[in-house]
Scaffold this motif. Sequence first.
Motif, PDB file in Angstrom:
ATOM      1  N   GLU A 161     -23.534  21.993  46.266  1.00 36.94           N
ATOM      2  CA  GLU A 161     -22.900  21.286  45.019  1.00 36.94           C
ATOM      3  C   GLU A 161     -22.429  19.880  45.713  1.00 36.94           C
TER       4      GLU A 161
ATOM      5  N   ILE B 248     -10.736  27.543  44.759  1.00 40.92           N
ATOM      6  CA  ILE B 248     -11.459  26.258  44.781  1.00 40.92           C
ATOM      7  C   ILE B 248     -12.374  26.356  46.036  1.00 40.92           C
ATOM      8  N   SER B 249     -13.741  26.077  45.776  1.00 39.34           N
ATOM      9  CA  SER B 249     -14.522  26.374  46.761  1.00 39.34           C
ATOM     10  C   SER B 249     -14.801  25.589  48.102  1.00 39.34           C
TER      11      SER B 249
ATOM     12  N   SER C 185      -9.375  19.568  35.040  1.00 41.70           N
ATOM     13  CA  SER C 185      -9.896  20.199  33.819  1.00 41.70           C
ATOM     14  C   SER C 185      -9.318  21.966  33.926  1.00 41.70           C
ATOM     15  N   ILE C 186      -9.381  22.442  35.025  1.00 43.60           N
ATOM     16  CA  ILE C 186      -9.084  23.897  35.259  1.00 43.60           C
ATOM     17  C   ILE C 186      -7.373  24.031  34.945  1.00 43.60           C
TER      18      ILE C 186
ATOM     19  N   TYR D  88     -29.527  18.906  42.060  1.00 44.51           N
ATOM     20  CA  TYR D  88     -28.832  20.292  42.221  1.00 44.51           C
ATOM     21  C   TYR D  88     -29.681  21.584  41.678  1.00 44.51           C
TER      22      TYR D  88
ATOM     23  N   THR E 172     -18.652  18.062  37.890  1.00 42.96           N
ATOM     24  CA  THR E 172     -18.195  19.367  37.360  1.00 42.96           C
ATOM     25  C   THR E 172     -19.925  19.891  36.880  1.00 42.96           C
ATOM     26  N   ALA E 173     -20.827  19.223  36.465  1.00 38.75           N
ATOM     27  CA  ALA E 173     -21.829  19.679  35.931  1.00 38.75           C
ATOM     28  C   ALA E 173     -22.711  20.598  36.970  1.00 38.75           C
ATOM     29  N   VAL E 174     -22.330  20.413  38.351  1.00 41.59           N
ATOM     30  CA  VAL E 174     -22.875  21.270  39.327  1.00 41.59           C
ATOM     31  C   VAL E 174     -22.058  21.820  39.922  1.00 41.59           C
ATOM     32  N   GLY E 175     -20.664  22.090  39.710  1.00 38.64           N
ATOM     33  CA  GLY E 175     -19.597  22.894  40.118  1.00 38.64           C
ATOM     34  C   GLY E 175     -18.936  22.310  41.250  1.00 38.64           C
TER      35      GLY E 175
END
Lengths: 388, 359
Positions: free
Chosen positions: A256, A69-70, A345-346, A145, A333-336
């Motif tokens: 993000e 996870i970032s 979801s992951i 983004y 989620t759309a931009v990570g």
Amino acid sequence: MTSLRDHHDQTRPPFWRDERIIRIVLQALFLVAVAVGLSILYRNMVIGLAKAGLDLGFDFLKNSANFGISEGIPYTPADSYFKAFIVGLVNTIWVSVVSIVLSTIMGFALGVARLSSNWLARQLASGLTEIFRNIPVLLIIIYWYQAVFLGLPQVESGFSLFNMAYFSQRGLAYPQPDVILLPTLVLMVLVGWGSWKLLQRWRPDLNERWAGVISLVGALLVAGLVWAFSGRDPFALDVPKMVGFNLQGGGQISAEFLGILLGLVAYTGTYIAEIVRGGFQAVPKGQREAARSIGLSEMNAFRLVIAPIALRSIIPSLNTQYQTLIKNSSLATAVGYPDLFGVGSIIVNQSGKTVEVFTMIMLSYLALNLLVSLGMNWLNERVKLVER
Amino acid sequence: MRSTLLAWVTGIGLVLLLNSLIVACSTESTTPTGSPQAGGTPGPARSTLLSTIQGRGQLICGVNDQLPGFGNVDAAGKYTGFDVDFCRAVSAAVFGEPDKVEFVPVKSANRQTAIQSGEVDMMSRNTTWTLTRDFEWGAIFAPTTYHDGQGFMVKTARNIDSIEKMDGASICVLSGTTTELNLADAFRARNLKFTPVVFDNDDATYAAYDQGRCDVVTSDQSSLISRKSTLKAPNESAILDQVISKEPLGPLVSQSDPVWADIVRWTIDSLIYAEERGITSQNVSTFASTQDPDIKRFLGGEGNLGQLMGLAPDWTAKVIASVGNYGEIFDRHLKPLGVERGLNDLYTKGGLMYSIPFR
């Protein structure tokens, strides 16, 4: 209608035509129908899962997540699914709180500007409001983004401020003060201010300048002691540096996070602006005139009379906006950005536990929204008209 | 007052109607093997899903729509690619023609729910066969159609030639993939740090890499090859030789209907078998008069293979005539990308492609 009701009171109709009884029966029937519907859905789900050879259970949460996870609270892929879920939850709370604060500020500024007598401020505010209010929030987020942040220079050639802070397509990196700076500063102020007060009480004859110097020395002594005993420099700055491919050290705000943040703020801020404008416009003109006529200045009339009345109609609508914002944050989620929904979801995908994890995600959003509601209702009670 | 009453009554009526529908669905789904269709071919194969699909007149197939060569939408709005053709092959097996398919674009992270919920009849979307997916997704994997391995694509300017030199790098990766897990494992094993930048679709992932948000993008080699051609400057990126995993990719179905899974499995195998025997879309009609008993049985001229599965006797002939054999599908979509057959060649030519006997 009244004549009908009188008639009812005189001769009661049979129970199957009695409106009150019919209502109760219908309610009961509806409840039964809902219950039956839900139980059938549940049964259907259990059968479906059993047929696919799957079972329900939360034991998997202990298993190691094995994916990265970032950003967020400290986490490694060796941590459990539950820890990963918490990282996502904290990230959602973090981005929501910051967005709520910023969009409220932006909303109030824009809303008031739209009512301002200054032509330029009014036009600018209404232009901004109309633009962001009429574009889907997902588009705004992706725009920030992909077009703005990913369009910035690459990390090695990013904008730099005195080689201390950097702004690139990876986000913002800034020098971060040591963790003990804040406690040290608080202690210094307490000691300095305390000795100043004590000196004034015990030695009123002392020259003010000398008292000041002594207090300052006391405060500096605190800093020196912290330095000497903790072994850390409270004034040290952790400056980001280019190591390998990335800036390391210092504080980092990812592109993000900024993308989802600015997207949410731009969108929600304009809605709040409209609510604020409506709230102020709903205040009867006479209130301002009355306030002015009893001798309050324009500023005081606004602060003491108009704003409190306006807040009464603003706050309930703000509540809705805050809740919408929290739900919209799942577009991260759309931009990570690894928010609750993204990480959830992951986990769903990597563990295979669809029903369990989606239940956890739904309950988390529900809890967050109820908390916001609770807070806003409390605030609403505070500003409500006090009836005597 | 009358109108409220009416609203209540309609509301309850609706709920009851919905419930009866749900009951109907749930009773249907409780019987995995239905009775043989009236008037249909009698035989041991009884796939409820097969009759549902035949009744519907369309196969619903989950595919990727963002991976040129494997699955994407062409300029004419038509789904095309290697993975997409396996859907068409199954359509040809079931209906005798390849185009009775409704394609549903599925993101990597949504594959499991699409399979579990029955949203799609089958999935043909570069999906790695793993034990967890087999069990936790409740899936059955058809034979592997593409033997792949996870690789890395890097900006040549970064001077990276191995994972060991990626310490501290930002790495773009798709969410909910085995790639995401292998990446974390590979770095953990080497005690290196990385920042994952995770998106849920190919377009966003490669756009972020293309713009420089990431130093590295990791995925299956096939995906990297496919997407490299779509980058702004393909020459400024390189795919490393280092491969860190086995990625057997292939179609999958829900394990709730094992007979349907068999139909998909044997359709895939028929493609490989046809290549083994030299049967192509061009020459398949010439085999009608063949005396080779093996080929005769395969093409339905002898025996009851189709009937056993609940399909037409000449189903394999229809499949091959529609989409060609495995090698033709490969050459049509992947050769132009510069992909070698390698592991995906026939077992007789040093590859891993091997069909179970049709008898």
